[in-house]
Design a protein around this motif. Structure first.
Motif, PDB file in Angstrom:
ATOM      1  N   MET A   1       7.617  70.972  61.456  1.00 38.22           N
ATOM      2  CA  MET A   1       7.708  71.998  60.354  1.00 38.22           C
ATOM      3  C   MET A   1       6.951  71.146  59.157  1.00 38.22           C
ATOM      4  N   HIS A   2       6.114  70.489  59.270  1.00 40.32           N
ATOM      5  CA  HIS A   2       5.457  69.896  58.093  1.00 40.32           C
ATOM      6  C   HIS A   2       4.500  70.639  57.330  1.00 40.32           C
ATOM      7  N   MET A   3       4.942  71.091  55.975  1.00 42.15           N
ATOM      8  CA  MET A   3       4.020  71.918  55.471  1.00 42.15           C
ATOM      9  C   MET A   3       4.065  71.577  53.737  1.00 42.15           C
ATOM     10  N   GLU A   4       2.928  71.824  53.180  1.00 46.63           N
ATOM     11  CA  GLU A   4       2.889  71.605  51.923  1.00 46.63           C
ATOM     12  C   GLU A   4       3.510  72.673  51.196  1.00 46.63           C
ATOM     13  N   ARG A   5       3.959  72.244  49.924  1.00 48.98           N
ATOM     14  CA  ARG A   5       4.571  73.694  49.235  1.00 48.98           C
ATOM     15  C   ARG A   5       3.791  74.780  48.991  1.00 48.98           C
ATOM     16  N   ASP A   6       2.603  74.812  48.606  1.00 45.74           N
ATOM     17  CA  ASP A   6       1.909  75.871  48.237  1.00 45.74           C
ATOM     18  C   ASP A   6       1.525  76.744  49.496  1.00 45.74           C
ATOM     19  N   MET A  25      17.073  77.012  59.170  1.00 42.53           N
ATOM     20  CA  MET A  25      17.410  75.806  59.654  1.00 42.53           C
ATOM     21  C   MET A  25      18.867  75.179  58.979  1.00 42.53           C
ATOM     22  N   ALA A  26      19.497  74.667  59.891  1.00 42.95           N
ATOM     23  CA  ALA A  26      20.977  74.226  59.374  1.00 42.95           C
ATOM     24  C   ALA A  26      21.077  72.845  59.976  1.00 42.95           C
ATOM     25  N   PHE A  27      21.860  72.092  59.032  1.00 42.51           N
ATOM     26  CA  PHE A  27      22.331  70.717  59.613  1.00 42.51           C
ATOM     27  C   PHE A  27      23.920  70.795  59.620  1.00 42.51           C
ATOM     28  N   LYS A  28      24.418  70.697  61.172  1.00 49.94           N
ATOM     29  CA  LYS A  28      25.785  71.191  61.222  1.00 49.94           C
ATOM     30  C   LYS A  28      26.567  69.840  61.457  1.00 49.94           C
ATOM     31  N   ASP A  38      21.314  68.472  45.016  1.00 49.02           N
ATOM     32  CA  ASP A  38      20.437  68.677  44.145  1.00 49.02           C
ATOM     33  C   ASP A  38      19.124  68.432  44.801  1.00 49.02           C
ATOM     34  N   PHE A  39      18.126  69.322  44.431  1.00 46.65           N
ATOM     35  CA  PHE A  39      16.888  69.034  44.862  1.00 46.65           C
ATOM     36  C   PHE A  39      16.094  68.243  43.649  1.00 46.65           C
ATOM     37  N   HIS A  40      15.235  67.288  43.891  1.00 40.47           N
ATOM     38  CA  HIS A  40      14.450  66.767  43.131  1.00 40.47           C
ATOM     39  C   HIS A  40      13.374  67.334  42.472  1.00 40.47           C
ATOM     40  N   ARG A  41      13.055  67.405  41.124  1.00 39.08           N
ATOM     41  CA  ARG A  41      12.200  68.226  40.518  1.00 39.08           C
ATOM     42  C   ARG A  41      10.584  68.046  40.880  1.00 39.08           C
ATOM     43  N   ASN A  42      10.257  67.013  41.295  1.00 33.76           N
ATOM     44  CA  ASN A  42       8.663  66.781  41.527  1.00 33.76           C
ATOM     45  C   ASN A  42       8.429  66.157  42.870  1.00 33.76           C
ATOM     46  N   THR A  43       9.570  66.135  43.721  1.00 32.37           N
ATOM     47  CA  THR A  43       9.148  65.839  45.222  1.00 32.37           C
ATOM     48  C   THR A  43      10.001  66.770  46.283  1.00 32.37           C
ATOM     49  N   ASN A  44       9.728  66.614  47.430  1.00 28.80           N
ATOM     50  CA  ASN A  44      10.232  67.511  48.414  1.00 28.80           C
ATOM     51  C   ASN A  44      11.701  66.941  48.882  1.00 28.80           C
ATOM     52  N   PRO A  61      10.341  69.368  53.948  1.00 27.41           N
ATOM     53  CA  PRO A  61       9.337  70.050  54.735  1.00 27.41           C
ATOM     54  C   PRO A  61       9.403  69.481  55.981  1.00 27.41           C
ATOM     55  N   ASN A  62       9.876  68.203  56.276  1.00 27.85           N
ATOM     56  CA  ASN A  62       9.794  67.889  57.532  1.00 27.85           C
ATOM     57  C   ASN A  62      11.260  67.737  58.192  1.00 27.85           C
ATOM     58  N   ALA A  63      12.003  68.462  57.486  1.00 29.14           N
ATOM     59  CA  ALA A  63      13.474  68.832  58.125  1.00 29.14           C
ATOM     60  C   ALA A  63      14.353  67.596  58.611  1.00 29.14           C
ATOM     61  N   MET A  64      14.083  66.641  57.748  1.00 27.05           N
ATOM     62  CA  MET A  64      14.659  65.203  58.266  1.00 27.05           C
ATOM     63  C   MET A  64      15.706  64.586  57.291  1.00 27.05           C
TER      64      MET A  64
END
Length: 329
Positions: A1-6, A25-28, A38-44, A61-64
């Motif tokens: 699932m690796h994708m760039e933001r745009d 996608m869910a982490f159970k 919290d999501f970091h402002r400038n990274t994924n 993006p890598n669901a890890m």
């Protein structure tokens, strides 16, 4: 699932797109409720805190899940990224030490302790412009901090449970409690608020307060299940959305979409709702088997939001539900 933001979803957010969203996608593997994320402002990167006394770092993006750090001694309640993607500030949950902690996730080292509150920290916001942050506590104080100094740099007394937030520029912060939103200039807060806005007589305890990315709107959630939207310049109450009230130990959280056009919100019965702020219409609702409000945040710069309850879920548009691709750029 690796994708760039745009390239994640090359489409614009619309009522139809938002209505189609579902858990992609869910982490159970949490054995406890997620209390904060919290999501970091400038990274994924995403960081979560949960009742099982752990802090987790994710690469979206890598669901890890990149790292899990346990805080057994202090517990962990609220967590926020600093400007650095592997350094966080978090509040404890053990009921005996209300210090905030600056933690390096790289090597699991405490870089600093911030002591000053005498009761649970219920709200935390980091300044996007510099190393400052603010914390609000059930002890009816809001403390202002510099990440480089252990002692607080300022104290504001309040008459209730405070919800605090900086705007996206870090020039203004707001403190909400007991039916009012108070606006402060971050550089001269000691002069007191430069504006005080009423939220229409709702004096229920404030839960969270947030600015839209462009700074034009403020949302405030309260314990009785109200989500108020105000014009941050004029102070006018633009709309109020109503969900199931929340219990004393829960927090009702809502989040603006990146363009400020939509709000997604939790509810006291665990459901998720979405509204179009421009016409005040409900766009979508998703029932849950959970019976407590999820924490909920929009992913910066992506057509995706995250919810945290007994599991961590990422919501994305279901393209098969979209009748036409008229919304594609």
């Amino acid at each position: 699932m690796h994708m760039e933001r745009d390239e994640m979803f090359p489409m614009e957010l619309s009522d139809e797109v938002l209505k189609s969203m579902e858990v992609g996608m869910a982490f159970k593997d949490y054995n406890g409720r997620i209390s904060s994320m919290d999501f970091h402002r400038n990274t994924n990167y995403l960081v979560t805190a949960s009742d099982n006394e752990s802090i987790r770092l994710y690469d979206i993006p890598n669901a890890m899940c990149l790292k899990t750090i346990n805080s057994k001694k202090y517990g962990v309640d609220l967590v926020c990224f600093t400007s650095h993607p592997t350094t966080v500030i978090y509040s404890s949950k053990n009921g005996w030490d209300e210090s905030l902690r600056l933690l390096s996730l790289n090597d699991n080292k405490y870089l600093r302790y911030f002591k000053g509150h005498h009761d649970r920290v219920v709200s935390l916001s980091l300044c996007p412009r510099n190393e400052c942050f603010i914390s609000g506590s059930s002890d009816r104080t809001v403390l202002l901090w510099d990440q480089r100094i252990e002692k607080s740099q300022g104290l504001l007394r309040v008459q209730g449970r405070p919800a605090v937030s900086y705007d996206d520029q870090g020039m203004v912060f707001t403190i909400a409690y007991k039916g009012f939103v108070r606006m402060f200039d971050a550089r001269k807060y000691e002069k007191g608020p430069f504006e005080i806005f009423s939220v229409g007589g709702d004096i229920s305890e404030a839960n969270v307060v947030k600015f839209s990315n462009d700074g034009r709107l403020i949302l405030l959630t309260t314990m009785n299940g109200h989500i108020h939207v105000l014009d941050s310049f004029r102070g006018t109450l633009l709309s109020t959305y109503i969900v199931k009230p929340v219990s004393t130990n829960s927090t009702l959280e809502a989040s603006f979409s990146p363009d400020g056009t939509y709000i997604v919100s939790g509810s006291g019965d665990g459901s998720v709702y979405a509204w179009n702020v421009r016409n005040e219409r409900k766009v979508g609702s998703w029932k849950s088997i959970d019976n407590e409000p999820p924490v909920i945040k929009w992913v910066p710069g992506m057509l995706m939001f995250g919810t945290g309850s007994s599991e961590l879920s990422f919501w994305i548009p279901d393209l098969s539900k979209l009748g036409s691709f008229g919304c594609v750029k």
